[in-house]
Design a protein around this motif. Structure first.
Motif, PDB file in Angstrom:
ATOM      1  N   VAL A 198      31.294  36.491  42.014  1.00  0.00           N
ATOM      2  CA  VAL A 198      32.682  36.067  41.808  1.00  0.00           C
ATOM      3  C   VAL A 198      33.335  35.761  43.153  1.00  0.00           C
ATOM      4  N   PHE A 199      33.140  36.645  44.100  1.00  0.00           N
ATOM      5  CA  PHE A 199      33.745  36.423  45.419  1.00  0.00           C
ATOM      6  C   PHE A 199      32.997  35.345  46.211  1.00  0.00           C
ATOM      7  N   THR A 200      31.693  35.248  46.010  1.00  0.00           N
ATOM      8  CA  THR A 200      30.939  34.174  46.666  1.00  0.00           C
ATOM      9  C   THR A 200      31.498  32.816  46.257  1.00  0.00           C
ATOM     10  N   GLU A 248      40.255  43.040  49.185  1.00  0.00           N
ATOM     11  CA  GLU A 248      40.713  44.369  49.590  1.00  0.00           C
ATOM     12  C   GLU A 248      41.084  45.213  48.380  1.00  0.00           C
ATOM     13  N   GLN A 249      41.750  44.598  47.421  1.00  0.00           N
ATOM     14  CA  GLN A 249      42.137  45.314  46.204  1.00  0.00           C
ATOM     15  C   GLN A 249      40.906  45.740  45.411  1.00  0.00           C
ATOM     16  N   TYR A 250      39.913  44.877  45.353  1.00  0.00           N
ATOM     17  CA  TYR A 250      38.685  45.180  44.598  1.00  0.00           C
ATOM     18  C   TYR A 250      37.941  46.341  45.246  1.00  0.00           C
ATOM     19  N   ARG A 251      37.888  46.342  46.571  1.00  0.00           N
ATOM     20  CA  ARG A 251      37.195  47.420  47.279  1.00  0.00           C
ATOM     21  C   ARG A 251      37.867  48.774  47.041  1.00  0.00           C
ATOM     22  N   GLN A 252      39.184  48.766  46.924  1.00  0.00           N
ATOM     23  CA  GLN A 252      39.932  50.010  46.735  1.00  0.00           C
ATOM     24  C   GLN A 252      39.920  50.487  45.285  1.00  0.00           C
ATOM     25  N   GLY A 253      39.681  49.553  44.361  1.00  0.00           N
ATOM     26  CA  GLY A 253      39.742  49.885  42.941  1.00  0.00           C
ATOM     27  C   GLY A 253      41.062  49.428  42.337  1.00  0.00           C
ATOM     28  N   LEU A 260      41.108  46.538  40.177  1.00  0.00           N
ATOM     29  CA  LEU A 260      41.025  45.112  39.871  1.00  0.00           C
ATOM     30  C   LEU A 260      39.787  44.876  39.014  1.00  0.00           C
ATOM     31  N   GLY A 261      40.007  44.309  37.836  1.00  0.00           N
ATOM     32  CA  GLY A 261      38.913  44.108  36.897  1.00  0.00           C
ATOM     33  C   GLY A 261      38.140  42.823  37.136  1.00  0.00           C
ATOM     34  N   ASP A 262      36.879  42.832  36.731  1.00  0.00           N
ATOM     35  CA  ASP A 262      36.019  41.660  36.901  1.00  0.00           C
ATOM     36  C   ASP A 262      36.537  40.459  36.103  1.00  0.00           C
ATOM     37  N   MET A 263      37.067  40.696  34.920  1.00  0.00           N
ATOM     38  CA  MET A 263      37.503  39.566  34.097  1.00  0.00           C
ATOM     39  C   MET A 263      38.693  38.844  34.711  1.00  0.00           C
ATOM     40  N   VAL A 264      39.544  39.572  35.407  1.00  0.00           N
ATOM     41  CA  VAL A 264      40.666  38.924  36.105  1.00  0.00           C
ATOM     42  C   VAL A 264      40.127  37.944  37.138  1.00  0.00           C
ATOM     43  N   LEU A 265      39.122  38.386  37.870  1.00  0.00           N
ATOM     44  CA  LEU A 265      38.522  37.542  38.899  1.00  0.00           C
ATOM     45  C   LEU A 265      37.772  36.368  38.287  1.00  0.00           C
ATOM     46  N   LYS A 266      37.067  36.622  37.198  1.00  0.00           N
ATOM     47  CA  LYS A 266      36.304  35.543  36.564  1.00  0.00           C
ATOM     48  C   LYS A 266      37.241  34.465  36.008  1.00  0.00           C
ATOM     49  N   ARG A 267      38.372  34.886  35.488  1.00  0.00           N
ATOM     50  CA  ARG A 267      39.330  33.884  34.999  1.00  0.00           C
ATOM     51  C   ARG A 267      39.857  33.030  36.154  1.00  0.00           C
ATOM     52  N   ARG A 268      40.017  33.651  37.318  1.00  0.00           N
ATOM     53  CA  ARG A 268      40.469  32.875  38.479  1.00  0.00           C
ATOM     54  C   ARG A 268      39.390  31.874  38.901  1.00  0.00           C
ATOM     55  N   VAL A 269      38.138  32.340  38.965  1.00  0.00           N
ATOM     56  CA  VAL A 269      37.041  31.439  39.324  1.00  0.00           C
ATOM     57  C   VAL A 269      36.953  30.290  38.327  1.00  0.00           C
ATOM     58  N   GLU A 270      37.059  30.627  37.055  1.00  0.00           N
ATOM     59  CA  GLU A 270      36.978  29.578  36.036  1.00  0.00           C
ATOM     60  C   GLU A 270      38.070  28.530  36.237  1.00  0.00           C
ATOM     61  N   GLY A 271      39.278  28.976  36.517  1.00  0.00           N
ATOM     62  CA  GLY A 271      40.376  28.036  36.730  1.00  0.00           C
ATOM     63  C   GLY A 271      40.126  27.117  37.914  1.00  0.00           C
ATOM     64  N   VAL A 272      39.610  27.697  39.006  1.00  0.00           N
ATOM     65  CA  VAL A 272      39.311  26.904  40.199  1.00  0.00           C
ATOM     66  C   VAL A 272      38.252  25.845  39.892  1.00  0.00           C
ATOM     67  N   LEU A 273      37.192  26.255  39.188  1.00  0.00           N
ATOM     68  CA  LEU A 273      36.106  25.329  38.903  1.00  0.00           C
ATOM     69  C   LEU A 273      36.500  24.278  37.865  1.00  0.00           C
TER      70      LEU A 273
END
Length: 344
Positions: free
Chosen positions: A249-251, A268-273, A275-288
Motif C-alpha cells: 500500500v505504501f509502496t 507515521e500514523q500507521y507505525r504508531q497504530g 490506521l486501518g489497511d482499508m483506509v489506505l487501500k481506498r486511498r490507493v484505489e482513488g489515486v490509481l
C-alpha cells in the motif's frame, strides 16, 4: 517542423518493450512516464522489440504478433506523441539482424554467460543449459539496436545496466579495430523509482504472475487488485502498530500519490497504530482510478481505429529503416567487409 525531421543535434534516445502483453503500472512508473517527458528534449525512438520477444516465445509467435498493436495502443494512450517520438517495429528493420551478426564476432560466449542480467534471467526461466541461442545472444542484439540508431541515452532498470556496459564494450572493440569512433557509446538512464513490485509483494509486477494492474484495467479490476494488496500480516487490528517497509500500500502511494507530505504523515500514523489497511487501500484505489481513467479512455478510443495506429507504426518504421541502414553501411565500410561497389 516535427521531431521526426529535426536535426540530429538533439541527443538520441532509444527505448522500447517486448510485445508479449499489454503494459502495466510497472512499465508506467519505470519508463513510460519519463518517455513522455523526454520526447520534448530528445530525438526519441521507441522500439517494439518483437524479434527479441521471440527469444523465449518462439513456440507462440501469434502472442508476439497480436501484442504489437496492444503495446502501441498503450504508448499512445499514456501520451507518446508520434510527432515527437518515432515508434518502430524491430522485426521490420533488416539492418539490425546484420549488425547483430557482425557484432557477434566481437564478443565471446563466456562473456555473454557472465553477464549478470542474462544469468539472472536464465535462472528465472529455468533454462538450465537448454538456453536458446537467441536468448543468450540478446545483449549483442540489443547492442545492434542501440548503435543502429546511434543512441547516447538508454533508459533501463538498474538490473539492465550490465547490458548497457556490454553494448559499450562492443562499441569500444569495433572503434579500436577501425581506429576511429564509428559508433558512439551510450549512457544508461536509471529511473529514480526502481522496479515496482506486484500487488502481492512478490518479485516484479508481471501479467504472467497475475500480480499486475494493466494500463487499460477497468475500474472493477483496479479495485479488486488494490483490495488484494499485500500489507503487514501482523497488523491484525487497527490499533496495532504496522510496518511500512515491504507494505505494498505504501509502496504504491510512494510511486503514484503526488501528495507526498500526506503520505509521510500516514506512514507515521500507521507505525504508531490507529490506521486501518482499508483506509489506505481506498486511498490507493482513488489515486490509481484517477491516473488510469484518462489512459483507459484514450486507449479505448484508439482501439476503434487500428488502421490509424498501424499507419503510425508503418511511417515510423520506414524512417527508422533509413537510419539503421545508414549505420550498417557505415559499420561495414569501416570494417572493410565485401561490397560490389569495391573492386580488388
Amino acid at each position: 517542423m516535427t521531431a521526426n525531421t529535426q536535426p540530429t543535434r538533439r541527443p538520441v534516445i532509444l527505448t522500447g518493450d517486448r510485445p508479449t502483453g499489454p503494459l502495466h503500472l510497472g512499465h508506467y512508473v519505470g519508463s513510460l512516464k519519463s518517455r513522455v517527458a523526454l520526447q520534448d528534449s530528445h530525438q526519441q525512438y521507441l522500439l517494439l522489440a518483437d524479434t527479441q520477444a521471440m527469444t523465449d516465445n518462439a513456440s507462440d509467435p501469434d502472442k508476439v504478433r497480436r501484442n504489437v498493436l496492444e503495446v502501441a495502443l498503450d504508448y499512445l494512450a499514456v501520451g507518446i506523441d508520434p510527432e515527437k517520438t518515432t515508434i518502430v517495429v524491430q522485426s521490420q528493420l533488416p539492418a539490425l539482424a546484420e549488425l547483430t551478426l557482425l557484432y557477434m564476432n566481437f564478443v565471446t560466449v563466456a562473456r555473454l554467460e557472465r553477464n549478470p542480467t542474462i544469468k539472472d534471467e536464465i535462472q528465472a526461466r529455468g533454462f538450465g543449459r537448454d538456453i536458446p541461442a537467441g536468448f543468450l545472444c540478446y545483449p549483442v542484439a540489443q547492442a545492434a539496436d542501440i548503435t543502429a540508431f546511434k543512441a547516447v541515452v538508454v533508459p533501463v532498470g538498474e538490473d539492465q545496466a550490465p547490458l548497457i556496459e556490454q553494448t559499450n564494450e562492443i562499441v569500444r572493440r569495433i572503434n579500436h579495430q577501425v581506429g576511429r569512433d564509428v559508433l558512439p557509446q551510450c549512457t544508461a538512464l536509471i529511473p529514480k523509482f526502481g522496479r515496482l513490485p506486484g500487488v502481492d509483494g512478490k518479485a516484479k509486477m508481471s501479467k504472467s504472475q497475475g500480480n499486475a494492474i494493466a494500463l487499460g484495467a477497468s475500474p472493477e479490476q483496479i479495485k479488486a487488485a488494490v483490495h488484494s494488496m499485500y500489507t503487514d500480516p501482523n497488523h491484525l487490528r487497527v490499533s496495532d502498530p504496522g510496518q511500512v517497509e515491504g507494505n505494498m500500500v505504501f509502496t504504491y502511494l510512494d510511486a503514484f500519490d503526488p501528495r507526498t507530505d500526506e503520505v509521510e504523515a500516514l506512514k507515521e500514523q500507521y507505525r504508531q497504530g490507529g490506521l486501518g489497511d482499508m483506509v489506505l487501500k481506498r486511498r490507493v484505489e482513488g489515486v490509481l482510478q484517477d491516473l488510469l481513467a484518462p489512459i483507459r479512455e484514450r486507449r479505448e478510443a484508439l482501439a476503434k481505429d487500428p488502421g490509424y495506429v498501424f499507419d503510425i507504426l508503418r511511417k515510423g518504421t520506414e524512417q527508422a529503416r533509413e537510419v539503421t541502414q545508414q549505420t550498417l553501411d557505415e559499420v561495414r565500410a569501416a570494417l572493410g567487409t565485401f561490397s560490389f561497389e569495391q573492386r580488388g
